[in-house]
Design an enzyme around this catalytic site. Structure first.
Site, PDB file in Angstrom:
ATOM      1  N   LYS A  93      -3.905 -74.562 -44.694  1.00 20.46           N
ATOM      2  CA  LYS A  93      -3.024 -74.107 -43.614  1.00 20.46           C
ATOM      3  C   LYS A  93      -2.118 -75.248 -43.164  1.00 20.46           C
ATOM      4  O   LYS A  93      -0.905 -75.086 -43.025  1.00 20.46           O
ATOM      5  CB  LYS A  93      -3.847 -73.632 -42.427  1.00 20.46           C
ATOM      6  CG  LYS A  93      -3.063 -73.413 -41.141  1.00 20.46           C
ATOM      7  CD  LYS A  93      -3.908 -72.926 -39.986  1.00 20.46           C
ATOM      8  CE  LYS A  93      -4.614 -74.016 -39.270  1.00 20.46           C
ATOM      9  NZ  LYS A  93      -3.835 -74.728 -38.246  1.00 20.46           N
ATOM     10  N   ASN A  94      -2.700 -76.433 -42.954  1.00 21.58           N
ATOM     11  CA  ASN A  94      -1.941 -77.530 -42.353  1.00 21.58           C
ATOM     12  C   ASN A  94      -1.050 -78.270 -43.338  1.00 21.58           C
ATOM     13  O   ASN A  94      -0.319 -79.182 -42.948  1.00 21.58           O
ATOM     14  CB  ASN A  94      -2.881 -78.491 -41.619  1.00 21.58           C
ATOM     15  CG  ASN A  94      -3.461 -77.849 -40.361  1.00 21.58           C
ATOM     16  OD1 ASN A  94      -3.021 -76.772 -39.954  1.00 21.58           O
ATOM     17  ND2 ASN A  94      -4.458 -78.481 -39.781  1.00 21.58           N
ATOM     18  N   CYS A 151      -2.471 -76.091 -25.255  1.00 18.93           N
ATOM     19  CA  CYS A 151      -3.350 -75.067 -25.825  1.00 18.93           C
ATOM     20  C   CYS A 151      -4.766 -75.395 -25.329  1.00 18.93           C
ATOM     21  O   CYS A 151      -4.974 -76.323 -24.555  1.00 18.93           O
ATOM     22  CB  CYS A 151      -3.279 -75.076 -27.341  1.00 18.93           C
ATOM     23  SG  CYS A 151      -4.184 -76.429 -28.070  1.00 18.93           S
ATOM     24  N   ARG A 162      -1.155 -81.596 -25.610  1.00 11.90           N
ATOM     25  CA  ARG A 162      -0.448 -81.650 -26.895  1.00 11.90           C
ATOM     26  C   ARG A 162       1.069 -81.755 -26.729  1.00 11.90           C
ATOM     27  O   ARG A 162       1.834 -80.894 -27.160  1.00 11.90           O
ATOM     28  CB  ARG A 162      -0.858 -80.459 -27.759  1.00 11.90           C
ATOM     29  CG  ARG A 162      -2.360 -80.467 -27.966  1.00 11.90           C
ATOM     30  CD  ARG A 162      -2.846 -79.395 -28.875  1.00 11.90           C
ATOM     31  NE  ARG A 162      -2.506 -79.704 -30.275  1.00 11.90           N
ATOM     32  CZ  ARG A 162      -2.774 -78.860 -31.264  1.00 11.90           C
ATOM     33  NH1 ARG A 162      -3.307 -77.702 -30.983  1.00 11.90           N
ATOM     34  NH2 ARG A 162      -2.454 -79.165 -32.506  1.00 11.90           N
ATOM     35  N   ASP A 177     -10.795 -81.954 -36.748  1.00 12.37           N
ATOM     36  CA  ASP A 177     -10.916 -80.521 -37.064  1.00 12.37           C
ATOM     37  C   ASP A 177     -12.276 -80.158 -37.645  1.00 12.37           C
ATOM     38  O   ASP A 177     -12.542 -78.978 -37.863  1.00 12.37           O
ATOM     39  CB  ASP A 177      -9.820 -80.092 -38.045  1.00 12.37           C
ATOM     40  CG  ASP A 177      -8.457 -80.104 -37.392  1.00 12.37           C
ATOM     41  OD1 ASP A 177      -7.451 -80.000 -38.105  1.00 12.37           O
ATOM     42  OD2 ASP A 177      -8.402 -80.246 -36.151  1.00 12.37           O
ATOM     43  N   ARG A 235      -6.498 -67.063 -37.717  1.00 13.84           N
ATOM     44  CA  ARG A 235      -5.330 -67.949 -37.805  1.00 13.84           C
ATOM     45  C   ARG A 235      -5.496 -68.959 -38.924  1.00 13.84           C
ATOM     46  O   ARG A 235      -4.510 -69.406 -39.509  1.00 13.84           O
ATOM     47  CB  ARG A 235      -5.156 -68.712 -36.489  1.00 13.84           C
ATOM     48  CG  ARG A 235      -4.874 -67.848 -35.296  1.00 13.84           C
ATOM     49  CD  ARG A 235      -4.556 -68.670 -34.090  1.00 13.84           C
ATOM     50  NE  ARG A 235      -3.536 -69.673 -34.399  1.00 13.84           N
ATOM     51  CZ  ARG A 235      -2.988 -70.472 -33.487  1.00 13.84           C
ATOM     52  NH1 ARG A 235      -3.369 -70.386 -32.234  1.00 13.84           N
ATOM     53  NH2 ARG A 235      -2.072 -71.340 -33.822  1.00 13.84           N
TER      54      ARG A 235
HETATM   55  C1  EPZ Z   1      -2.297 -81.546 -36.339  1.00 13.64           C
HETATM   56  O1  EPZ Z   1      -1.940 -81.207 -35.018  1.00 13.64           O
HETATM   57  C2  EPZ Z   1      -3.088 -80.369 -36.880  1.00 13.64           C
HETATM   58  N1  EPZ Z   1      -2.242 -79.176 -36.900  1.00 13.64           N
HETATM   59  C3  EPZ Z   1      -4.316 -80.146 -36.002  1.00 13.64           C
HETATM   60  O2  EPZ Z   1      -5.072 -79.092 -36.589  1.00 13.64           O
HETATM   61  C4  EPZ Z   1      -5.156 -81.416 -36.005  1.00 13.64           C
HETATM   62  O3  EPZ Z   1      -6.259 -81.249 -35.151  1.00 13.64           O
HETATM   63  C5  EPZ Z   1      -4.308 -82.607 -35.529  1.00 13.64           C
HETATM   64  O4  EPZ Z   1      -3.120 -82.715 -36.342  1.00 13.64           O
HETATM   65  C6  EPZ Z   1      -5.059 -83.929 -35.591  1.00 13.64           C
HETATM   66  O5  EPZ Z   1      -5.470 -84.163 -36.895  1.00 13.64           O
HETATM   67  C7  EPZ Z   1      -1.337 -79.035 -37.908  1.00 13.64           C
HETATM   68  O6  EPZ Z   1      -1.210 -79.866 -38.782  1.00 13.64           O
HETATM   69  C8  EPZ Z   1      -0.517 -77.775 -37.905  1.00 13.64           C
HETATM   70  P1  EPZ Z   1      -1.257 -84.753 -33.471  1.00 13.64           P
HETATM   71  P2  EPZ Z   1      -0.844 -82.098 -34.235  1.00 13.64           P
HETATM   72  O7  EPZ Z   1       0.191 -84.748 -33.166  1.00 13.64           O
HETATM   73  O8  EPZ Z   1       0.101 -82.678 -35.176  1.00 13.64           O
HETATM   74  C9  EPZ Z   1      -0.991 -86.677 -29.123  1.00 13.64           C
HETATM   75  C10 EPZ Z   1      -6.228 -77.067 -36.615  1.00 13.64           C
HETATM   76  O9  EPZ Z   1      -7.324 -76.764 -36.123  1.00 13.64           O
HETATM   77  N2  EPZ Z   1       0.464 -86.525 -29.257  1.00 13.64           N
HETATM   78  O10 EPZ Z   1      -1.739 -85.515 -34.647  1.00 13.64           O
HETATM   79  O11 EPZ Z   1      -0.307 -81.254 -33.111  1.00 13.64           O
HETATM   80  C11 EPZ Z   1      -1.728 -85.338 -29.095  1.00 13.64           C
HETATM   81  O12 EPZ Z   1      -1.767 -84.832 -27.776  1.00 13.64           O
HETATM   82  C12 EPZ Z   1      -5.241 -77.893 -35.816  1.00 13.64           C
HETATM   83  O13 EPZ Z   1      -5.856 -76.739 -37.773  1.00 13.64           O
HETATM   84  C13 EPZ Z   1       1.285 -86.942 -28.213  1.00 13.64           C
HETATM   85  O14 EPZ Z   1       0.805 -87.418 -27.172  1.00 13.64           O
HETATM   86  O15 EPZ Z   1      -1.740 -83.245 -33.626  1.00 13.64           O
HETATM   87  C14 EPZ Z   1      -3.103 -85.711 -29.613  1.00 13.64           C
HETATM   88  O16 EPZ Z   1      -3.862 -86.237 -28.555  1.00 13.64           O
HETATM   89  C15 EPZ Z   1      -5.754 -78.152 -34.410  1.00 13.64           C
HETATM   90  N3  EPZ Z   1       2.629 -86.807 -28.343  1.00 13.64           N
HETATM   91  C16 EPZ Z   1      -2.808 -86.821 -30.620  1.00 13.64           C
HETATM   92  O17 EPZ Z   1      -1.495 -87.305 -30.296  1.00 13.64           O
HETATM   93  C17 EPZ Z   1       3.204 -86.289 -29.484  1.00 13.64           C
HETATM   94  O18 EPZ Z   1       4.465 -86.216 -29.540  1.00 13.64           O
HETATM   95  C18 EPZ Z   1      -2.801 -86.374 -32.087  1.00 13.64           C
HETATM   96  O19 EPZ Z   1      -2.042 -85.179 -32.152  1.00 13.64           O
HETATM   97  C19 EPZ Z   1       2.352 -85.876 -30.535  1.00 13.64           C
HETATM   98  C20 EPZ Z   1       0.990 -86.005 -30.407  1.00 13.64           C
END
Ligand code: EPZ
Length: 424
Positions: A22-23, A120, A125, A312, A404
Site C-alpha cells: 500500500k505504502n 488522524c 501528523r 506500523d 484500507r
Molecule cells: C508514512 O506516514 C506511512 N504512510 C505510515 O503508515 C507510517 O506509519 C509512517 O510513514 C511512519 O513510517 C504512508 O506511507 C502512506 P511521517 P507519514 O511523515 O509519511 C512527523 C500505515 O499504517 N511529521 O514519516 O505521514 C509526524 O507527525 C501508515 O500504513 C511532521 O511533524 O509519516 C510523525 O510524528 C500509518 N511534519 C513523524 O514526523 C511533517 O511535515 C513521522 O511521520 C511530516 C511528518
C-alpha cells in the site's frame, strides 16, 4: 458497518500470497502526474486507500484503466489530460496520503490546491516539512481556508534538510524535484523500502535520482518524464502482520511473493520470541516461512525510522506480547498517540500498562474473546492477531479500517485455517 467474527485457538497452517505494498503504491500512483505518457503498474493491491487515490487522480483529469488480476491489479494511468490540480477536502479527509499529489502537481502544473489532511487517530501528523521543502524550491505556498495552495513558474533545485525523518515528506519532495531546474539534495531523507520503490519507478520514467535508501537523496531535475511500467514491491507490513498471526497461534505458515529482506528487525524479534524463520529466494520466486513454538517469549521493542523497528508493526507486536511468556516494554517514538489498541486488547484480558510513550505488556496464559472496536489500520490488525489467539469468539467492529490496508484479509486468514467470518 462490517464486522469480523473470529473464533480463536486454531493453529494457522498453509500458505498465502502477499499483496503489493500500500505504502509504495500510493506515492507511485502520484508519479503518473509527472508525465503526459501512460504509466502502467502491476501488483497494485485492491485496497480502499488505492481506490480513493485513483478517484482523486481521475477527478484531476487523469485517465485510469484497471485490469483486475489474481496477483494484484494492473493499473494504467495517463495524465495527458490533467486539467484540475485540486485535491478536495471530501477526498483528502478520508485518506491522508492524498497530500502526496502536492509535490507532483506543483512541479507539473505550476500550481496545486490540496486540502490539509488534518490529524488522524494516531496523531496530529502535520505536513509542515512538505510545505517548507516546496518553499525552499521556490514555490509560493499559502495555507488558507484549510487548503495548501502552491504556485510557481518552475521549481528550482535546492538543498533540503527535513527536521525529522518523514516518509511521505521525502516522497513528496523527491516527486517535485524530478522536474525542477537544477539539482535537489534531500538530507535526513527517509530510508524506507517504499521510498526506494518510488525512486526506482521514477528512474524508469527518466528521472535522475541517486541515494534512495540512504539519508541523502540527490535528484537532478529534467524537463519532462516519459511513461514506464513498474511492478509494486511486496507489502512488508502485511508480511509482518501474517507472521505475527502465525506466531500467536503456534502455526506454520509460508508467505509467497515476499521476503525477509525488508523486515530484518521484525524477523529478529520473532526469532527472539522463539520462532523459526526461513527464506526462499530464486530469480523468479521468493517466500518467507515461519514455524512458531507453542509458547512465545516476550520481546521488547522501540519503534524508529527504517531500518529500525517499524511503527506500523508496533500494534501487532503488542498483541503478540499479550500471550507471550514474560514482560515486554514497547516504546513508540514516531507517533504521539499510537497505543489506542491497548484498551481494546485489555477487553480481551490483556495485561497492559501505558506510561507515556511506553507500554508494559505482561504476558497472560490466555485471552478470552470479546467485542472490540478498531480505531485505525494497524490497531485493527492487532485486534485480529489477538482474536486469533483468544479462546472463544471475538467480534471486531469498524473493520473499514482494515479494508484500507489489507487485501482480502478474511479470505487469506480463512485459507490458513482461521475461523473468520465477515458480517454486517
Ligand atoms: C508514512 O506516514 C506511512 N504512510 C505510515 O503508515 C507510517 O506509519 C509512517 O510513514 C511512519 O513510517 C504512508 O506511507 C502512506 P511521517 P507519514 O511523515 O509519511 C512527523 C500505515 O499504517 N511529521 O514519516 O505521514 C509526524 O507527525 C501508515 O500504513 C511532521 O511533524 O509519516 C510523525 O510524528 C500509518 N511534519 C513523524 O514526523 C511533517 O511535515 C513521522 O511521520 C511530516 C511528518
Amino acid at each position: 458497518m462490517d464486522k469480523l467474527l473470529i473464533i480463536g485457538g486454531t493453529r494457522l497452517a498453509g500458505e498465502i500470497e502477499i499483496s503489493g505494498a500500500k505504502n509504495a503504491a500510493l506515492p507511485i500512483l502520484c508519479a503518473s502526474l509527472l508525465t503526459r505518457e501512460p504509466l502502467t503498474l502491476t501488483r497494485v493491491p485492491a485496497l480502499n486507500d488505492v481506490r480513493t487515490m485513483l478517484k482523486l487522480l481521475q477527478r484531476m483529469g487523469v485517465k485510469v484503466e484497471i485490469a483486475p488480476g489474481t496477483g494484484g491489479d494492473t493499473v494504467t494511468l495517463c495524465a495527458a489530460g490533467l486539467d484540475n490540480p485540486l485535491a478536495p477536502y471530501e477526498l483528502v479527509k478520508t485518506m491522508r496520503a492524498s497530500i502526496l499529489v502536492l509535490g507532483p502537481l506543483t512541479a507539473r502544473c505550476g500550481e496545486a490546491r490540496v486540502s490539509l489532511p488534518g490529524g488522524c487517530a494516531i496523531g496530529a501528523r502535520p505536513v509542515d516539512q512538505h510545505i517548507k521543502g516546496l518553499q525552499q524550491m521556490g514555490a509560493e505556498v499559502n495555507v488558507e481556508h484549510g487548503y495548501v495552495h502552491a504556485r510557481t513558474t518552475r521549481l528550482r533545485g535546492a538543498r533540503l534538510f527535513t527536521d525529522m525523518v518523514t516518509v511521505t515528506g521525502t516522497e513528496n519532495l523527491m516527486l517535485a524535484a524530478c522536474l525542477a531546474d537544477g539539482e535537489t539534495i534531500i538530507e535526513n531523507a527517509a530510508r524506507e523500502p517504499e521510498v526506494v520503490d518510488l525512486a526506482q519507478c521514477l528512474v524508469s520514467m527518466g528521472a535522475q535520482i541517486s541515494g534512495a535508501g540512504t539519508d541523502v537523496i540527490r535528484v537532478r531535475g529534467v524537463d519532462s518524464l516519459h511513461g514506464a511500467e513498474h511492478r509494486i514491491m511486496p507489502d512488508r507490513i502485511e508480511t509482518g502482520t501474517y507472521l505475527c498471526a502465525a506466531a500467536v497461534t503456534g502455526g506454520e505458515v509460508r508467505l509467497r511473493g515476499t521476503s525477509a529482506g525488508y523486515l530484518d528487525v521484525v524477523v529478529d524479534k520473532l526469532l527472539d520470541a522463539g520462532c523459526d524463520i526461513t527464506s526462499e529466494k530464486s530469480p523468479s520466486f521468493e517466500a518467507i516461512c515461519i514455524k512458531a513454538p507453542r509458547k512465545l517469549k516476550s520481546v521488547s521493542l522501540r519503534t524508529a525510522p527504517y531500518p529500525a523497528f517499524p511503527t506500523d508493526m508496533q500494534a501487532q507486536f503488542m498483541a503478540l506480547n499479550t500471550v507471550a511468556d514474560g514482560t515486554a516494554f514497547i516504546r513508540e517514538t514516531i507517533f504521539e498517540n499510537r497505543f489506542m489498541h491497548a484498551v481494546e486488547l485489555q477487553r480481551l484480558g490483556a495485561d497492559i500498562t501505558i506510561d507515556g510513550n511506553t507500554a508494559v505488556v505482561r504476558g497472560r496464559e490466555r485471552l478470552l474473546g470479546a467485542d472490540v472496536m478498531a480505531t485505525d489500520l494497524r490497531a485493527s490488525a492487532s485486534l485480529v492477531v489477538a482474536a486469533l489467539a483468544a479462546e472463544g469468539e471475538t467480534c471486531v467492529d469498524r473493520i473499514y479500517h482494515l479494508d484500507r490496508g489489507y487485501e482480502k484479509l478474511d479470505q487469506k486468514l480463512g485459507a490458513l485455517g482461521a475461523q473468520v467470518k465477515r458480517t454486517r
